[in-house]
Every structure is written in structure tokens, then in C-alpha cells.
Design an enzyme around this catalytic site. Structure first.
Site, PDB file in Angstrom:
ATOM      1  CG  ASN A 124     -10.627 -23.953 -20.647  1.00 45.36           C
ATOM      2  OD1 ASN A 124      -9.556 -23.376 -20.486  1.00 45.36           O
ATOM      3  ND2 ASN A 124     -10.741 -25.112 -21.289  1.00 45.36           N
ATOM      4  CE  LYS A 171     -11.175 -24.320 -24.979  1.00 45.02           C
ATOM      5  NZ  LYS A 171     -11.658 -25.166 -26.048  1.00 45.02           N
ATOM      6  CG  HIS A 222     -10.037 -29.303 -21.973  1.00 47.02           C
ATOM      7  ND1 HIS A 222      -9.911 -29.445 -23.336  1.00 47.02           N
ATOM      8  CD2 HIS A 222     -11.082 -28.468 -21.773  1.00 47.02           C
ATOM      9  CE1 HIS A 222     -10.845 -28.716 -23.929  1.00 47.02           C
ATOM     10  NE2 HIS A 222     -11.574 -28.125 -22.998  1.00 47.02           N
ATOM     11  CD  GLU A 242      -9.052 -27.628 -26.341  1.00 43.92           C
ATOM     12  OE1 GLU A 242      -8.421 -26.915 -25.552  1.00 43.92           O
ATOM     13  OE2 GLU A 242     -10.138 -27.276 -26.866  1.00 43.92           O
ATOM     14  CD  GLU A 276     -15.424 -29.407 -21.344  1.00 45.98           C
ATOM     15  OE1 GLU A 276     -15.921 -28.286 -21.420  1.00 45.98           O
ATOM     16  OE2 GLU A 276     -14.228 -29.636 -21.556  1.00 45.98           O
ATOM     17  N   GLY A 318     -16.098 -26.381 -29.077  1.00 47.65           N
ATOM     18  CA  GLY A 318     -15.639 -25.427 -30.090  1.00 47.65           C
ATOM     19  C   GLY A 318     -16.304 -25.585 -31.445  1.00 47.65           C
ATOM     20  CB  SER A 359     -21.079 -25.384 -28.463  1.00 52.07           C
ATOM     21  OG  SER A 359     -20.004 -25.723 -29.300  1.00 52.07           O
TER      22      SER A 359
HETATM   23  C1  PEP Z   1     -14.048 -26.225 -23.563  1.00 47.07           C
HETATM   24  O1  PEP Z   1     -13.056 -26.210 -24.263  1.00 47.07           O
HETATM   25  O2  PEP Z   1     -13.972 -26.605 -22.391  1.00 47.07           O
HETATM   26  C2  PEP Z   1     -15.301 -25.798 -24.135  1.00 47.07           C
HETATM   27  C3  PEP Z   1     -16.401 -26.161 -23.551  1.00 47.07           C
HETATM   28  O3  PEP Z   1     -15.218 -25.031 -25.272  1.00 47.07           O
HETATM   29  P1  PEP Z   1     -16.454 -24.327 -26.053  1.00 47.07           P
HETATM   30  O4  PEP Z   1     -17.347 -23.718 -25.030  1.00 47.07           O
HETATM   31  O5  PEP Z   1     -15.782 -23.320 -26.929  1.00 47.07           O
HETATM   32  O6  PEP Z   1     -17.132 -25.406 -26.830  1.00 47.07           O
END
Ligand code: PEP
Length: 264
Positions: free
Chosen positions: A12, A14, A98, A100, A170, A176, A216
Site C-alpha cells: 500500500n 498510500k 483502511h 486512515e 490491521e 506506521g 509495521s
Molecule cells: C498500512 O498502512 O496498511 C500499513 C500496514 O502500514 P505500515 O506497514 O507502514 O505499518
């Protein structure tokens, strides 16, 4: 018989990378991930790069997906992109819900449900993201939160369609932050999700459904997370912007798959 679920490693991106950087990364992933045919690899760049990403990856084992869509077919919805538009440019998957988008754009489970239906109706695979906040985890509300997100998110979707989808667990506190869930926490939640889906549909559909983990994930922790029975892949944010990290995760997933095939 146990269902064989293909591992999915999804990046992803973003709202990152300018066009030239995107080309370079796509070219690198194409080259580096080519030998890892034991897993499905997917990139989800910003809308503007989707068409070119599809063109560059034509005939290669690399899927291209979008990060969002709008559920209406067409009309006065300024700034939105429909499922048919994404399908037409060649997207195979769409990330839906997601955290966000839930947090910054106030997307509700009801709205996400309509997005899933629109995505399925156009023949693409929805990747429904669900996950609890840190507060929900510390107050013991994790399972209730996930249950609600699944129940309302999947309302009215038939079992046959649900099992073609991907669910991404998630945890919001892991996105993040550099703090991934422990593999035992991921496995516990993924098992719970599969149980909810089984009640919602049937055991066979639930066994076929891919449940991937996001939060992460990097090339160092991917092996442990992907070794869990119910973790069928990863949704990767930050690490998907680095060729080495992303392809390291794909390589790890591929070698785990090959190891388990050799043992069975
Ligand atoms: C995400 O935003 O879907 C995500 C998993 O981000 P990160 O891997 O940076 O934690």
C-alpha cells in the site's frame, strides 16, 4: 481437506512517490520478484499511476490494485473514482476501509459495505481492512470491534463472494508505528476472524478466505508473522516503498510456501 490459500503480499503505497520514483520502483519490483512465483504479489499505487503500472506489468506475475473507490456507478461525485473506472484500467484488487480512511474521511462500516459490493460487482477483489485502536485493545474491546466491522462491512454479501475477498487485519496501533503485533496476537485475531466468517457463511468458505496481516511488517519480522497458520500474507505500508524491504518480504513468503509444500 484443508484449503490451500495462496499467500498475498500487498504493498500500500498510500500518497507517496512522484511519477518517476513510481516507475523506478515498479520496474525494480518486476525484476526482483519475478522468481517468487509461489506467492501473489500486489502493488497499490496512487490512482494516477494505476494505468501505467498495469501497462508496465502486463503479462508479469504482479497484480495492480487501488487504495479506494466510490460506490456509485457515475454522476455528480466530484473527485471520486468508480469501480468500473478501476476495472477498465486493469486493477485486480481494491483496498477498502483502511484505518486512515475510516479515521480521516469518516468512512463508516455501512459505506464500506457499499464499496465492497461495487468492487465485487465489477469483478475485482476487495481487501477489507479491519482493526482495533490501542484504546479498544487496552479496554478489552478488540473482538467486539472486529466483529462489528465484519458484521456491518459484509452485510448482505453472499458466502460465495465473501470467500473470494481478502480481509486485512490491521491493528491501528501497529500501523506506521514500527511496533508490529506479536505473531501470537496476529494468529489469535486471524483465527477469530475466520470463526466469525464461518458463522457468517460456512466452514468451507471461511477456510478458503485469505486473511492477511498489516502493521509495521518489514523484511525482518515477516518470517515470524507469515509462519502463523492463519496469516495468509501481509499488507505492507512503509516497507513497500523500499525495493529491498518489499522484495525481502516477498522472498521470505515465497520460501516459507516452498518449505511447507516440500513438507506436505
Ligand atoms: C498500512 O498502512 O496498511 C500499513 C500496514 O502500514 P505500515 O506497514 O507502514 O505499518
Amino acid at each position: 481437506m484443508e484449503a490451500v490459500r495462496r499467500t498475498l503480499i500487498a504493498g500500500n503505497w498510500k500518497m507517496n512517490l512522484l511519477r518517476e520514483e513510481a516507475y523506478v520502483l515498479i520496474g525494480g519490483i518486476l525484476q526482483e520478484s519475478a522468481p517468487y512465483t509461489g506467492v501473489d504479489t500486489l502493488i497499490c499505487p496512487p490512482f494516477l499511476y494505476l494505468e501505467i503500472a498495469v501497462q508496465i506489468t502486463k503479462n508479469a506475475p504482479l497484480f495492480v490494485g487501488a487504495q479506494n473507490l466510490f460506490y456509485e456507478e457515475s454522476g455528480p461525485f466530484t473527485g471520486e473514482i468508480s469501480a468500473a473506472m478501476l476495472r477498465e484500467v486493469g486493477c485486480s484488487h481494491v483496498i477498502i476501509g483502511h484505518s486512515e480512511r475510516r479515521a480521516y474521511f469518516r468512512e463508516s462500516n455501512r459505506e464500506l459495505n457499499r464499496k465492497i459490493s461495487a468492487c465485487l460487482a465489477c469483478g475485482m477483489t476487495p481487501i477489507l481492512c479491519i482493526g482495533e485502536t490501542l484504546e479498544q485493545r487496552t479496554t478489552g474491546a478488540t473482538f467486539e470491534t472486529l466483529n462489528e466491522q465484519l458484521t456491518y462491512g459484509l452485510q448482505g454479501i453472499d458466502g460465495a463472494s465473501v470467500c473470494t475477498m481478502v480481509i486485512a487485519y490491521e491493528p491501528v496501533w501497529a500501523i506506521g508505528t514500527g511496533v508490529s503485533a506479536e505473531s501470537s496476537q496476529a494468529e489469535e485475531v486471524h483465527r477469530f476472524i475466520r470463526d466469525v466468517i464461518a458463522k457468517f457463511t460456512d466452514e468451507e468458505s471461511a477456510q478458503a478466505l485469505r486473511i492477511i496481516y498489516g502493521g509495521s511488517v518489514n523484511s525482518a519480522n515477516a518470517g515470524e508473522l507469515l509462519s502463523c497458520d492463519n496469516v495468509d500474507g501481509a499488507l505492507v505500508g512503509g516497507a513497500s516503498l523500499s525495493l529491498d524491504s518489499f522484495c525481502g518480504i516477498v522472498r521470505t513468503a515465497d520460501s516459507l510456501k516452498k518449505q511447507s509444500a516440500a513438507m506436505s
